[in-house]
Design an enzyme around this catalytic site. Sequence first.
Site, PDB file in Angstrom:
ATOM      1  N   LYS A 121      -3.761 -10.904  -7.131  1.00  0.00           N
ATOM      2  CA  LYS A 121      -5.118 -11.130  -6.614  1.00  0.00           C
ATOM      3  C   LYS A 121      -6.112 -10.136  -7.223  1.00  0.00           C
ATOM      4  O   LYS A 121      -5.736  -9.007  -7.571  1.00  0.00           O
ATOM      5  CB  LYS A 121      -5.125 -11.051  -5.076  1.00  0.00           C
ATOM      6  CG  LYS A 121      -5.121  -9.660  -4.535  1.00  0.00           C
ATOM      7  CD  LYS A 121      -5.535  -9.602  -3.065  1.00  0.00           C
ATOM      8  CE  LYS A 121      -5.594  -8.124  -2.694  1.00  0.00           C
ATOM      9  NZ  LYS A 121      -5.918  -7.786  -1.370  1.00  0.00           N
TER      10      LYS A 121
ATOM     11  N   LYS B 101     -10.125  -4.476  -5.886  1.00  0.00           N
ATOM     12  CA  LYS B 101     -10.965  -3.383  -6.398  1.00  0.00           C
ATOM     13  C   LYS B 101     -10.131  -2.231  -6.936  1.00  0.00           C
ATOM     14  O   LYS B 101     -10.602  -1.429  -7.702  1.00  0.00           O
ATOM     15  CB  LYS B 101     -12.000  -2.892  -5.376  1.00  0.00           C
ATOM     16  CG  LYS B 101     -11.585  -2.879  -3.950  1.00  0.00           C
ATOM     17  CD  LYS B 101     -12.802  -2.687  -3.013  1.00  0.00           C
ATOM     18  CE  LYS B 101     -12.547  -3.397  -1.694  1.00  0.00           C
ATOM     19  NZ  LYS B 101     -13.650  -3.552  -0.828  1.00  0.00           N
TER      20      LYS B 101
ATOM     21  N   LYS C 131       0.825  -1.211   0.000  1.00  0.00           N
ATOM     22  CA  LYS C 131       0.000   0.000   0.000  1.00  0.00           C
ATOM     23  C   LYS C 131       0.854   1.252   0.000  1.00  0.00           C
ATOM     24  O   LYS C 131       0.479   2.260  -0.596  1.00  0.00           O
ATOM     25  CB  LYS C 131      -0.967   0.003   1.195  1.00  0.00           C
ATOM     26  CG  LYS C 131      -2.116  -0.969   1.000  1.00  0.00           C
ATOM     27  CD  LYS C 131      -3.333  -0.593   1.814  1.00  0.00           C
ATOM     28  CE  LYS C 131      -4.476  -1.552   1.508  1.00  0.00           C
ATOM     29  NZ  LYS C 131      -5.546  -1.505   2.486  1.00  0.00           N
TER      30      LYS C 131
HETATM   31  P1  TYM Z   1     -10.662  -6.082   2.702  1.00  0.00           P
HETATM   32  O1  TYM Z   1     -11.749  -5.078   2.810  1.00  0.00           O
HETATM   33  O2  TYM Z   1      -9.471  -5.749   1.860  1.00  0.00           O
HETATM   34  O3  TYM Z   1     -11.217  -7.450   2.171  1.00  0.00           O
HETATM   35  C1  TYM Z   1     -12.348  -8.064   2.762  1.00  0.00           C
HETATM   36  C2  TYM Z   1     -12.227  -9.573   2.712  1.00  0.00           C
HETATM   37  O4  TYM Z   1     -12.145 -10.032   1.378  1.00  0.00           O
HETATM   38  C3  TYM Z   1     -11.012 -10.896   1.230  1.00  0.00           C
HETATM   39  N1  TYM Z   1     -10.478 -10.747  -0.137  1.00  0.00           N
HETATM   40  C4  TYM Z   1     -10.247 -11.787  -0.959  1.00  0.00           C
HETATM   41  N2  TYM Z   1     -10.412 -13.103  -0.811  1.00  0.00           N
HETATM   42  C5  TYM Z   1     -10.088 -13.897  -1.852  1.00  0.00           C
HETATM   43  N3  TYM Z   1      -9.610 -13.420  -3.034  1.00  0.00           N
HETATM   44  C6  TYM Z   1      -9.430 -12.112  -3.241  1.00  0.00           C
HETATM   45  N4  TYM Z   1      -8.974 -11.658  -4.405  1.00  0.00           N
HETATM   46  C7  TYM Z   1      -9.747 -11.214  -2.158  1.00  0.00           C
HETATM   47  N5  TYM Z   1      -9.697  -9.857  -2.017  1.00  0.00           N
HETATM   48  C8  TYM Z   1     -10.154  -9.603  -0.762  1.00  0.00           C
HETATM   49  C9  TYM Z   1     -10.035 -10.398   2.281  1.00  0.00           C
HETATM   50  O5  TYM Z   1      -9.090 -11.385   2.623  1.00  0.00           O
HETATM   51  C10 TYM Z   1     -10.959 -10.066   3.427  1.00  0.00           C
HETATM   52  O6  TYM Z   1     -11.278 -11.222   4.166  1.00  0.00           O
HETATM   53  N6  TYM Z   1      -8.237  -5.471   6.998  1.00  0.00           N
HETATM   54  C11 TYM Z   1      -9.398  -6.079   6.404  1.00  0.00           C
HETATM   55  C12 TYM Z   1     -10.702  -5.612   7.021  1.00  0.00           C
HETATM   56  C13 TYM Z   1     -10.738  -5.789   8.497  1.00  0.00           C
HETATM   57  C14 TYM Z   1     -10.882  -7.023   9.190  1.00  0.00           C
HETATM   58  C15 TYM Z   1     -10.876  -6.672  10.584  1.00  0.00           C
HETATM   59  C16 TYM Z   1     -11.023  -8.345   8.796  1.00  0.00           C
HETATM   60  C17 TYM Z   1     -10.640  -4.813   9.427  1.00  0.00           C
HETATM   61  N7  TYM Z   1     -10.721  -5.332  10.688  1.00  0.00           N
HETATM   62  C18 TYM Z   1     -10.988  -7.667  11.563  1.00  0.00           C
HETATM   63  C19 TYM Z   1     -11.142  -9.320   9.775  1.00  0.00           C
HETATM   64  C20 TYM Z   1     -11.117  -8.971  11.146  1.00  0.00           C
HETATM   65  C21 TYM Z   1      -9.434  -5.715   4.936  1.00  0.00           C
HETATM   66  O7  TYM Z   1      -8.894  -4.718   4.515  1.00  0.00           O
HETATM   67  O8  TYM Z   1     -10.176  -6.513   4.156  1.00  0.00           O
END
Ligand code: TYM
Length: 330
Positions: A195, A198, A113
Site C-alpha cells: 500500500k 507515508k 509496525k
Molecule cells: P492513518 O492515519 O494511517 O490513515 C488515515 C486513513 O487513510 C487510509 N489510508 C489509505 N486508504 C487507501 N489506500 C492507502 N494506501 C491508504 N493509506 C491510508 C486509512 O485506512 C485511514 O482511513 N488508526 C487510524 C487513525 C484513527 C482512526 C480512529 C480512524 C485513530 N482513531 C477512529 C477511524 C476511527 C490510522 O492510523 O489511520
Amino acid sequence: MNKKRVLSGIQATGKLTLGNYLGALNTWVKMQEEYECYYMIADLHTLTVRREAEELRKNTLNLIAMYIAAGLDPENNTIFIQSHIPAHSELSWILGCYTYMGELNRMTQFKDKSAKHADNINSGLFTYPVLMAADILIYNADYVPVGEDQRQHLELTRDIAERFNSIYGETFVIPEGYTKKEGARIMGLQNPEAKMSKSSTNPNDVIFLEDEPEVIMKKFKKAVTDSEGIVKYNPETKPGISNLMEIYSVITGKTKEEIEKEFEGQGYGFFKEAVGKAVVEKLKPVQEKYKELQENPEYLENIYRKGAEQARIIATKTIEDVKRKVGLVI
Ligand code: TYM
C-alpha cells in the site's frame, strides 16, 4: 429526523498521501451532507512512534488545514483534536480491561509496525486499537469511513462493543466500517504490491498531497507498469496498471470498463500522463486552499476549540454511562 453518526480520524504524522485522500478524506467530504460527522486529528495515536514535539504540533495544525482544504465544511462537521477530549483515554483504559491479549496479538498492523520499529515496541503500539475503539464508541458512531488497512481494527472495535453490551446491557452502538470498493487500498507507484504509505523509503512510491504539479507528473511518469502495453484491469497480473486505473477511476468517476475503452490502443506513457494530470487537477484547489489556511492559525484554532466543545458533550455522556455501569463512583 435523526441523522446517522460518522466518526473517523487520521494520524498527525506529517504529510498526507494520495492514499489517505482517496481512501478516507475524499469519502468523508462526500458523507458530510447526509450524516452527522465527527472528524478528529488522532494525535495520541501518533505518540506510538517517537516524534519531535514541535513537529507534532505543526502537523496537527496542518492536518486541520488539510481537512478543510479537502472540502470539509467546519460549520457542518465537528472537527477536533483527539487529546482535547480526555474521555477517549479514560474509555480506552476501561475497554482495555475488556480486550484480550490474544486479540491484540492478531492485529496485522501491530505486527508490521513492531517489525518496522523493532527498537521501540512500546505498549502503546500494542494497545493502539483499543484507543481507536474508544474514539469510535465514545460517539456511538454508526459508520466509520476508513481505508482497507483499518478494517481489522474496526472488527475488533465491534467485538469489544458487543462484549461490553452483553455484560452491561445496551451501551454502545455497534459501528460499521464504511469502505468504498474503489480507492480503499491505493498501492505504491514503485511497488504496487504494497500500500502507498507515508513511511515508504522510496519517495517516488508516494504522492503527497503537498507535492508540486511537476513532482506529481514526474512520479506518475516513473510509475512501475508491465510489458504488456494494454490498459486493462487485473490487480493479480497487472498490479501497477490496475492501481493507476483505480486512482483514475476514483478521481474521474469513470468505471474500469470506461477507462479500458478510453485508452484502448494507447501506450502506457499516454495513460500515465492522463492519470497524473487528473490528480494534479483534483489537488490544485485543495493545495491552494491549504496554503491559504496555513496562513491563518487563529481561524484553525477557532475551529478545533469549537469542535472540542461539541465533541465533549457526547463524549462526557458516554463515559459517565460507562463509568456508572462498571461500578465507578461518579
Ligand atoms: P492513518 O492515519 O494511517 O490513515 C488515515 C486513513 O487513510 C487510509 N489510508 C489509505 N486508504 C487507501 N489506500 C492507502 N494506501 C491508504 N493509506 C491510508 C486509512 O485506512 C485511514 O482511513 N488508526 C487510524 C487513525 C484513527 C482512526 C480512529 C480512524 C485513530 N482513531 C477512529 C477511524 C476511527 C490510522 O492510523 O489511520
